[in-house]
Design a protein around this motif. Structure first.
Motif, short mmCIF file in Angstrom:
data_model
loop_
_atom_site.label_atom_id
_atom_site.label_comp_id
_atom_site.label_asym_id
_atom_site.label_seq_id
_atom_site.Cartn_x
_atom_site.Cartn_y
_atom_site.Cartn_z
N GLY A 86 0.80 -1.27 0.12
CA GLY A 86 0.12 -0.07 0.06
C GLY A 86 0.93 1.31 0.00
O GLY A 86 0.47 2.47 -0.44
N ALA A 87 1.96 1.09 0.70
CA ALA A 87 2.88 2.70 0.47
C ALA A 87 4.33 2.36 0.21
O ALA A 87 5.09 2.35 1.16
CB ALA A 87 2.75 3.08 2.07
N PRO A 88 4.73 1.79 -1.01
CA PRO A 88 6.18 1.60 -1.37
C PRO A 88 6.73 2.77 -1.36
O PRO A 88 7.80 2.79 -1.28
CB PRO A 88 5.90 0.54 -2.75
N GLU A 89 6.32 3.92 -1.57
CA GLU A 89 7.06 5.25 -1.70
C GLU A 89 7.45 5.78 -0.17
O GLU A 89 8.42 6.20 -0.05
CB GLU A 89 6.24 6.32 -2.20
N GLY A 90 6.66 5.27 0.67
CA GLY A 90 7.01 5.46 2.13
C GLY A 90 8.17 4.74 2.44
O GLY A 90 9.35 5.16 3.15
N ILE A 91 8.41 3.37 2.01
CA ILE A 91 9.47 2.60 2.10
C ILE A 91 10.78 3.06 1.73
O ILE A 91 11.89 2.93 2.04
CB ILE A 91 8.89 1.12 1.84
N ARG A 92 10.52 3.50 0.28
CA ARG A 92 11.56 4.01 -0.42
C ARG A 92 12.41 5.10 0.14
O ARG A 92 13.61 5.21 0.03
CB ARG A 92 11.38 4.36 -1.87
N ALA A 93 11.40 5.95 1.07
CA ALA A 93 11.89 7.21 1.63
C ALA A 93 12.56 6.91 2.84
O ALA A 93 13.52 7.65 3.32
CB ALA A 93 11.04 8.16 1.87
N ALA A 94 12.54 5.68 3.45
CA ALA A 94 12.99 5.26 4.57
C ALA A 94 14.24 4.36 4.75
O ALA A 94 14.75 4.16 5.69
CB ALA A 94 11.93 4.81 5.72
N ILE A 95 14.51 3.90 3.55
CA ILE A 95 15.41 2.85 3.43
C ILE A 95 16.83 3.30 2.63
O ILE A 95 16.75 4.13 2.03
CB ILE A 95 14.93 1.41 2.74
N GLY A 96 17.51 2.47 2.65
CA GLY A 96 18.88 2.49 1.93
C GLY A 96 19.54 1.14 1.33
O GLY A 96 19.00 0.19 2.33
N VAL A 97 19.95 0.94 0.28
CA VAL A 97 20.41 -0.50 -0.11
C VAL A 97 21.58 -0.47 -0.74
O VAL A 97 22.01 0.51 -1.76
CB VAL A 97 19.10 -0.83 -1.19
N THR A 98 22.29 -1.17 -0.24
CA THR A 98 23.54 -1.81 -0.98
C THR A 98 23.80 -2.92 -1.41
O THR A 98 23.74 -3.82 -0.72
CB THR A 98 24.76 -1.28 0.14
N GLY A 99 23.63 -3.05 -2.75
CA GLY A 99 23.73 -4.46 -3.28
C GLY A 99 25.00 -5.24 -3.46
O GLY A 99 26.07 -4.62 -3.10
N GLN A 100 25.00 -6.23 -4.01
CA GLN A 100 26.10 -7.21 -4.22
C GLN A 100 27.24 -6.18 -5.27
O GLN A 100 28.33 -6.52 -5.09
CB GLN A 100 25.72 -8.49 -4.74
N PHE A 101 26.63 -5.52 -6.06
CA PHE A 101 27.27 -4.71 -7.13
C PHE A 101 27.18 -3.37 -6.82
O PHE A 101 26.41 -2.79 -6.39
CB PHE A 101 26.70 -5.10 -8.58
N SER A 102 28.38 -2.75 -6.46
CA SER A 102 28.52 -1.38 -6.05
C SER A 102 27.92 -0.66 -7.15
O SER A 102 27.82 -0.53 -8.28
CB SER A 102 29.92 -0.87 -6.02
N ALA A 103 27.23 0.65 -6.30
CA ALA A 103 26.37 1.72 -7.29
C ALA A 103 27.29 2.91 -7.62
O ALA A 103 27.02 3.59 -8.12
CB ALA A 103 25.34 2.27 -6.43
N VAL A 104 28.70 2.73 -7.31
CA VAL A 104 29.57 3.82 -7.24
C VAL A 104 29.97 3.85 -8.78
O VAL A 104 30.02 2.97 -9.68
CB VAL A 104 30.97 3.50 -6.58
N ASP A 105 29.97 5.31 -9.25
CA ASP A 105 30.45 5.51 -10.61
C ASP A 105 31.93 5.72 -10.65
O ASP A 105 32.26 6.82 -9.99
CB ASP A 105 29.65 6.89 -11.19
N GLY A 106 32.56 4.67 -11.55
CA GLY A 106 34.28 4.90 -11.27
C GLY A 106 34.68 6.05 -11.89
O GLY A 106 35.76 6.42 -11.93
N LEU A 107 33.98 6.77 -13.08
CA LEU A 107 34.35 7.83 -13.62
C LEU A 107 34.47 9.08 -13.04
O LEU A 107 35.08 9.94 -13.71
CB LEU A 107 33.61 7.81 -15.22
N ILE A 108 33.73 9.26 -12.15
CA ILE A 108 33.80 10.58 -11.39
C ILE A 108 34.46 10.27 -9.95
O ILE A 108 34.65 9.00 -9.55
CB ILE A 108 32.26 10.99 -11.03
#
Length: 344
Positions: A86-108
């Motif tokens: 019912g409130a996925p947007e509320g969950i997204r605002a309250a969480i952080g996710v670090t996955g198996q593959f880094s979200a870091v942009d290596g070019l910057i």
């Protein structure tokens, strides 16, 4: 029990503390492959929860569902007080996710990665720069902040990845195998970061391939196998599920050893080392029973040690795995749950 907390076990038991993450009957399939077959979770706020399981057990699928990246086929869940359906947007605002593959942009640069994340969270420019500076200092990345992230070591990239996750001040953080591929020193540094997050009141949902990691960090652990939770509890509770625990008594006096061996018929004898092994679950109650018996018999053991099964034993017994997947720290092993390749 408050309505914001979803029960995950019998209502006859004692009330459970407020949950940061809860799930009841969570299900997910890909074609005829059932990945999750009705799992229940109750993770108190401000704690570390570790989800263990063989490769392909559904760990990453669970994280993806609870973080709203994919939809469940059945069941209910709440994260940070918000309903998953019912409130996925509320969950997204309250969480952080670090996955198996880094979200870091290596070019910057590391700093630019942080500022980009601040922009994505719609922070004012001044606030974004303040938060970036604080997090770079907290994660010991100030000296490397203006270097391209592709030049960072694996441990530095992981620290930057988590720092980026914290820009939005999440209340719940999902860490999907955060130390896979790191050397031992970097892994221990990551453990300290996780402990600091929890001390700040953050709830950490951790999946890991390292049993020692779960043993060191987690307040509660669940073992996922065959789409179901095979067992869950504290590390000590899980270890007591597995036979093989014992109390070992060693004697310097041969006569004391013979007297004890004659009275403790259930004990296994080691005549060479003058030691007895008594089956025990390692609980305080059983240890007190042994000590009380020694006192009442007037027998003094020179050494008493308690041996309990470790998480390796628990993993073997619950998953039927010959050996758990414990990758060497220098090897990168990021194999996700197999059916998820289609949704990446």
């Amino acid at each position: 029990m408050r309505s914001s907390v979803m029960p995950t076990s019998s209502q006859d038991g004692p009330p459970q503390p407020s949950a940061a993450v809860s799930a009841l009957g969570l299900r997910k399939s890909y074609g005829d492959k059932t990945v999750l077959d009705g799992i229940d979770l109750h993770i108190p706020a401000g704690s570390v929860f570790a989800l263990l399981g063989p490769n392909g057990a559904g760990k990453t699928t669970t994280v993806h569902i609870l973080s709203t990246l994919i939809a469940a086929d059945g069941g209910r869940a709440q994260v940070a007080g918000h309903d998953l359906a019912g409130a996925p947007e509320g969950i997204r605002a309250a969480i952080g996710v670090t996955g198996q593959f880094s979200a870091v942009d290596g070019l910057i640069t590391g700093e630019e990665n942080m500022l980009l994340m601040a922009d994505l969270h719609h922070l004012p420019k001044a606030e974004g720069r303040r938060v970036t500076a604080e997090l770079l200092e907290r994660f010991d990345l100030v000296e490397a902040a203006r270097k391209p992230a592709q030049s960072y070591s694996g441990g530095m990239r992981r620290r930057l990845d988590i720092a980026m996750t914290l820009v939005g001040k999440p209340r719940v953080i999902f860490l999907d195998e955060p130390t896979t591929g790191l050397d031992p020193r970097s892994r221990h540094n990551m453990w300290q970061i996780i402990r600091e997050l929890v001390s700040d009141g953050v709830t950490v949902f951790l999946t890991t391939q390292y049993l020692e990691e779960a043993d060191q960090l987690a307040d509660r652990i669940a073992v996922l196998h065959g789409g179901r939770i095979a067992a869950q509890g504290t590390a000590e509770e899980l270890k007591r599920l597995i036979p093989g625990g014992h109390v070992r008594l060693r004697f310097a006096d041969p006569s004391a050893y013979r007297s004890a061996a004659g009275a403790l018929r259930e004990a296994t004898r080691d005549d060479e080392s003058l030691a007895l092994r008594i089956p025990s679950d390692g609980s305080q109650r059983e240890l007190r029973s042994v000590l009380d018996w020694l006192d009442s018999a007037g027998i003094e053991a020179d050494e008493l040690t308690v041996h309990t099964p470790d998480l390796d034993d628990v993993f073997f017994a619950l998953t039927g795995t010959d050996r758990p997947h414990q990758p060497h720290p220098s090897h990168q092993s990021n194999t996700p749950d197999q059916p998820e390749e289609a949704v990446r």
